[in-house]
Design a protein around this motif. Sequence first.
Motif, PDB file in Angstrom:
ATOM      1  N   ILE A   1      35.710  38.508  43.601  1.00  0.00           N
ATOM      2  CA  ILE A   1      34.985  38.730  42.406  1.00  0.00           C
ATOM      3  C   ILE A   1      34.358  37.506  41.951  1.00  0.00           C
ATOM      4  O   ILE A   1      34.730  36.381  41.631  1.00  0.00           O
ATOM      5  CB  ILE A   1      36.335  39.245  41.216  1.00  0.00           C
ATOM      6  N   ASP A   2      33.147  37.829  41.757  1.00  0.00           N
ATOM      7  CA  ASP A   2      32.222  36.926  41.160  1.00  0.00           C
ATOM      8  C   ASP A   2      32.502  36.613  39.715  1.00  0.00           C
ATOM      9  O   ASP A   2      32.748  37.399  38.947  1.00  0.00           O
ATOM     10  CB  ASP A   2      30.856  37.165  41.216  1.00  0.00           C
ATOM     11  N   ASP A   3      32.437  35.211  39.222  1.00  0.00           N
ATOM     12  CA  ASP A   3      32.828  34.890  37.743  1.00  0.00           C
ATOM     13  C   ASP A   3      31.973  35.538  37.003  1.00  0.00           C
ATOM     14  O   ASP A   3      32.399  35.965  35.690  1.00  0.00           O
ATOM     15  CB  ASP A   3      32.683  33.524  37.524  1.00  0.00           C
ATOM     16  N   SER A   4      30.812  35.673  37.279  1.00  0.00           N
ATOM     17  CA  SER A   4      29.842  36.571  36.205  1.00  0.00           C
ATOM     18  C   SER A   4      30.242  38.038  36.009  1.00  0.00           C
ATOM     19  O   SER A   4      29.588  38.656  35.010  1.00  0.00           O
ATOM     20  CB  SER A   4      28.369  36.221  36.817  1.00  0.00           C
TER      21      SER A   4
ATOM     22  N   ARG B   1      36.121  49.257  39.270  1.00  0.00           N
ATOM     23  CA  ARG B   1      34.960  48.328  39.095  1.00  0.00           C
ATOM     24  C   ARG B   1      34.766  47.151  40.287  1.00  0.00           C
ATOM     25  O   ARG B   1      34.127  46.871  40.763  1.00  0.00           O
ATOM     26  CB  ARG B   1      34.702  47.645  37.963  1.00  0.00           C
ATOM     27  N   HIS B   2      36.144  46.843  40.610  1.00  0.00           N
ATOM     28  CA  HIS B   2      36.326  45.916  41.548  1.00  0.00           C
ATOM     29  C   HIS B   2      37.108  46.312  42.866  1.00  0.00           C
ATOM     30  O   HIS B   2      38.096  45.832  43.185  1.00  0.00           O
ATOM     31  CB  HIS B   2      37.240  44.617  40.963  1.00  0.00           C
ATOM     32  N   GLU B   3      36.704  47.480  43.422  1.00  0.00           N
ATOM     33  CA  GLU B   3      37.029  48.000  44.378  1.00  0.00           C
ATOM     34  C   GLU B   3      37.344  47.370  45.557  1.00  0.00           C
ATOM     35  O   GLU B   3      38.248  47.279  46.337  1.00  0.00           O
ATOM     36  CB  GLU B   3      36.605  49.514  44.643  1.00  0.00           C
TER      37      GLU B   3
END
Length: 115
Positions: A110-113, A81-83
């Motif tokens: 990575i965005d906090d949301s 998901r966070h590639e």
Amino acid sequence: MAIQIYETVNAGKVSATVLKRFSCIALAGMAAEYLVYGIAEGGPANIDKLDMLPKSLAFTQKKVDSQVRWSVLNTVLLLRRHELARAKLVEAMSMGKSVGTCIGIIEETIDDSDI
């Protein structure tokens, strides 16, 4: 996180959330290695070490195995998901960047949301 684990284990109060987070962290390197190279050489050793904590909490082997499977799957999903963050982290680590720099890269990417 490791200090929190030791403190909660010693106090006999390991929550499910702490156990799940610790399990994912413990297997993150193995999961990332698998995603990048298609094989994780340190995997069995990591899993053996991870088995010790739930066993010390009197988990049955079946429950330990279930916890490990969940942790591996969840960690792989998070890494996929966070590639972009993972790729930037791999690059920074291969250049010998500090842990602080690596944490900064993750936080910036990575965005906090999106957590």
